[in-house]
Each structure stands twice: as structure tokens, then as C-alpha cells.
Write an enzyme that holds these catalytic residues in place. Structure first.
Site, mmCIF file in Angstrom:
data_model
loop_
_atom_site.group_PDB
_atom_site.id
_atom_site.type_symbol
_atom_site.label_atom_id
_atom_site.label_comp_id
_atom_site.label_asym_id
_atom_site.label_seq_id
_atom_site.Cartn_x
_atom_site.Cartn_y
_atom_site.Cartn_z
ATOM 1 C CG ASP A 106 -1.683 1.232 1.423
ATOM 2 O OD1 ASP A 106 -2.415 1.614 0.496
ATOM 3 O OD2 ASP A 106 -1.545 1.869 2.488
ATOM 4 C CG ASP A 113 -1.539 7.811 0.490
ATOM 5 O OD1 ASP A 113 -0.849 8.830 0.550
ATOM 6 O OD2 ASP A 113 -2.126 7.446 -0.546
ATOM 7 C CG ASP A 154 -2.038 2.211 6.342
ATOM 8 O OD1 ASP A 154 -2.422 3.288 6.818
ATOM 9 O OD2 ASP A 154 -2.308 1.866 5.170
ATOM 10 C CB THR A 205 -2.120 3.479 -3.923
ATOM 11 O OG1 THR A 205 -2.702 4.596 -3.236
ATOM 12 C CG2 THR A 205 -1.934 3.856 -5.387
ATOM 13 C CB SER A 206 -7.308 3.698 -2.167
ATOM 14 O OG SER A 206 -7.548 2.391 -1.709
#
Length: 232
Positions: free
Chosen positions: A24, A26, A172, A115-116
Site C-alpha cells: 500500500d 499512504d 496499514d 493504492t487507493s
């Protein structure tokens, strides 16, 4: 539940090695929290949303957050607005502890970011952080379903040319971990944005400074950072 303790000889995961690692971004590799909070606070005020309505969405694509909080006739404009705000604010974006080491140690091994963020935002934050980014970058605008669906991790594994069940995902956020498990990946969680008790992962560490990455014959093993340092 306490995390499993590493064996001095084999490291974490009982000495299991992996074909690839999918990170991931962020909250895992980079700290963008101040910029994220500023952008989403401004957006929430503009759309008259409360702090309670905004909570619990870390790791979820912006379009999915908008779809949950606003009526359909506002979706397009609201997504455009949060995109504008986030692209304009990449101040204070820095690598998290252990991230730079991870990217260096995995430079010659298969690894990716899933990532989103959208592609423009992910690229902007990576540039701001000055982190050495992998060649494979999967973003929310490349998949039909974002986290907690498995799609980002499945696409990352496909682009890396590996089986997702032979991948380790580093996350996370609970939503990301759900997606990783749905993809069949092993999971490593870092306690950088969420408390340890909500991170249902195979291994949980404070941050990436707790681990090192060993690459042998193209396979990746996760070991305690102190063990690797002593061996150097």
C-alpha cells in the site's frame, strides 16, 4: 493476538519466502496524513459533512467515499473537487520509517504499489516524497472495484507475472488487509495509522523499520531489521 516472533535463523513467517511484495502507499510507505486531512477537511466543510460521517474511510478510494456519503447527482462534481484539492496539496509528504530501505533492498526483486489513489495523485505524492518507486503502480482508476475488493492486488500480481497466493501484501488499513486476504495473499500490517487490535494480519509491526528484506535467487524473505544489521 500477539504477533508471531521471528526465528533468529529463518526470520518472520517461519522462513517462508515470496515471489513478490505488494505495498500500500499512504500510511505504509509514505506519510501523507497532514495533506490528506487538510484536503478532506476542506471538502467535508464544503459538502456540509460531519466528522462522524467522514470517519472510518482510510484506505478506501475517493470515488467510493463520495458514493457512500453523497446523492448520485453530486458524485461527479464531488470527485472532481476532492481530486483538485488533493493534487494541489502534497506538502509534508515524506517517506515513513523503513520505506526507503525497503525500496532499496527490493530494487532488483518483484515488488509493486497498489493504492487507493488515482494515478495522477499517486505519482504526485511519490514525487513529493522522493521515494524510489517500483515500476508497477496499480491505482484506483485502473480497477473496477477498489479496496476492500481484491482487484488491486490481483492486478498488481498479474502485472508482476506472479501468483497472488505467492505474494506478501504490506498494509496499514483494515480495508486493505481484507482485500489482500481475498486475493489470497499473505499479509504484513504496520501500526502507522490504525491501532494494532484492528489490524487482522499474519504479522503486525510498528512500521517498516522493524523489518529488512532479503532476496535470494529471486525470492523474498522478511527478517528482523536488527538481525540483518548484525549480519552486515
Amino acid at each position: 493476538m500477539p504477533s508471531p516472533q521471528p526465528d533468529e535463523a529463518t526470520g518472520f513467517f517461519g522462513g517462508r519466502d515470496f515471489a513478490a511484495v505488494i505495498f500500500d502507499m499512504d500510511g505504509t510507505l509514505i506519510d501523507s496524513t497532514p495533506a490528506v486531512n487538510r484536503s478532506w477537511t476542506t471538502w467535508a466543510i464544503e459538502y456540509q459533512l460531519t466528522r462522524e460521517q467522514m470517519s472510518g474511510h482510510h484506505g478506501v478510494p475517493a470515488a467510493a467515499i463520495v458514493a457512500e456519503l453523497l446523492p448520485p447527482d453530486q458524485h461527479a462534481a464531488a470527485v472532481d473537487r476532492i481530486t483538485e484539492l488533493e493534487l494541489a496539496d502534497v506538502d509534508d509528504v515524506v517517506p515513513l520509517p523503513g520505506a526507503e530501505r525497503a525500496m532499496i533492498e527490493l530494487a532488483d526483486a518483484p515488488h509493486a504499489i497498489a493504492t487507493s489513489c488515482t494515478m495522477p495523485l499517486a505519482q504526485a505524492r511519490l514525487r513529493a516524497s522522493e521515494l524510489l518507486a517500483p515500476d508497477v503502480l496499480v491505482t484506483a482508476d485502473q480497477v473496477e472495484r477498489g479496496k476492500p475488493a481484491p482487484d488491486p492486488f490481483l492486478l498488481a500480481a498479474r502485472q508482476l507475472g506472479v501468483d497472488p497466493t505467492d505474494c506478501l501484501v504490506v498494509e496499514d488499513a483494515p480495508q486493505g488487509l481484507l482485500g489482500a486476504k481475498a486475493a489470497g495473499c499473505a499479509t504484513l500490517a504496520v501500526v502507522t495509522t490504525n491501532p494494532r487490535e484492528v489490524l487482522a494480519a499474519d504479522l503486525v509491526v510498528d512500521d517498516l523499520s522493524a523489518v529488512a528484506w532479503q532476496v535470494v535467487d529471486g525470492r523474498i524473505r522478511v527478517v528482523p531489521a536488527e538481525s540483518a544489521d548484525r549480519a552486515e
